[in-house]
Design an enzyme around this catalytic site. Sequence first.
Site, PDB file in Angstrom:
ATOM      1  N   HIS A  62       0.818  -1.208   0.000  1.00 28.49           N
ATOM      2  CA  HIS A  62       0.000   0.000   0.000  1.00 28.49           C
ATOM      3  C   HIS A  62       0.856   1.265   0.000  1.00 28.49           C
ATOM      4  O   HIS A  62       0.518   2.258  -0.649  1.00 28.49           O
ATOM      5  CB  HIS A  62      -0.929   0.001   1.208  1.00 28.49           C
ATOM      6  CG  HIS A  62      -2.079  -0.957   1.067  1.00 28.49           C
ATOM      7  ND1 HIS A  62      -3.116  -1.027   1.976  1.00 28.49           N
ATOM      8  CD2 HIS A  62      -2.354  -1.887   0.120  1.00 28.49           C
ATOM      9  CE1 HIS A  62      -3.983  -1.945   1.588  1.00 28.49           C
ATOM     10  NE2 HIS A  62      -3.532  -2.488   0.473  1.00 28.49           N
ATOM     11  N   THR A 207      -2.244 -23.175   5.077  1.00 29.34           N
ATOM     12  CA  THR A 207      -1.026 -22.751   5.783  1.00 29.34           C
ATOM     13  C   THR A 207      -1.009 -21.231   5.892  1.00 29.34           C
ATOM     14  O   THR A 207      -0.223 -20.566   5.223  1.00 29.34           O
ATOM     15  CB  THR A 207       0.237 -23.246   5.054  1.00 29.34           C
ATOM     16  OG1 THR A 207       0.178 -22.779   3.678  1.00 29.34           O
ATOM     17  CG2 THR A 207       0.328 -24.763   5.059  1.00 29.34           C
ATOM     18  N   ASP A 212       4.148 -20.038   1.071  1.00 25.05           N
ATOM     19  CA  ASP A 212       4.332 -21.125   0.120  1.00 25.05           C
ATOM     20  C   ASP A 212       3.470 -20.881  -1.112  1.00 25.05           C
ATOM     21  O   ASP A 212       2.950 -19.771  -1.301  1.00 25.05           O
ATOM     22  CB  ASP A 212       3.996 -22.473   0.776  1.00 25.05           C
ATOM     23  CG  ASP A 212       2.615 -22.470   1.429  1.00 25.05           C
ATOM     24  OD1 ASP A 212       1.698 -21.793   0.895  1.00 25.05           O
ATOM     25  OD2 ASP A 212       2.439 -23.126   2.473  1.00 25.05           O
TER      26      ASP A 212
END
Length: 284
Positions: A62, A207, A212
């Site tokens: 942002h 997760t 990942d």
Amino acid sequence: MASYYFLLLVLVGATTASGAELCTDFYSCNCPNLLPIVKKGVAKALQKEPRMGASLLRLHFHDCFVNNIIIHLTLLHIIHYHTTLRFYEIKLAYIHNDIMILGGPSWEVGLGRRDSTTASRSDANNSIPAPSLSLTALIKNFANQGLSVTDLVALSGAHTIGLAQCKNFRAHIYNDSNVDPSYRKNLQSKCPKSGNDNIHEALDHQTPIHFDNLYFQNLVSKKALLHSDQELFNGSSTDNLVKKYATNTAAFFEDFAKGMVKLSNIKPLTGSKGQIRINCGKVN
């Protein structure tokens, strides 16, 4: 290891050096030990509050898109007490120790970005992509910042960590057809058609605090939390990139790192432009 300590350096602000461009060794002379200190501090903060990693990524994104995120958020009245507290905690955290590995890639970011002295409600509203945007709108939004379609898809992978509020994914789970039925039912049990606006759900339900490529696997399975995320895999031009990242973590990490470097170089204020703000919520 995830390089969130580099993000902290971008957000904390610059020192009094007068360089006209961002550079990776900005602090090498006046504060040579800053990188390891911040690395340890951020790891300590992440250990205490795993959501801090997503908060830093979001703030960095942002800040680069709007160029003055803290004062913009104050202007829009969307910095809540706990959010502000988390942010100041991370800024002060570099006095502590320990290391926490989140599993993401590392990259070198140019340092020395100044704070803007102005703020615009319309700039914030128009620049930051909303969770309701279509793929066409997302591509245009990123192109306006000099970012490619590859950057869009790779950087969206930041949603492999973090949470979103019910009010931001309600329309997706009730109105969109491209949602896995069991996933939809589970989300609707937590996020009703009205109320519970601030209930949080993980962007990556498998997760949520590990960096990942499961975010992309979720897109392929039609288990994206946000409408804008599922737009990346909806029978369109970005489907192949999503499939690539879903099966090739190394490719995702490489493109994500490149995208983060490009992101940090969007119209930076350096040298005599901007200021090193004493209070993050207002100009000096």
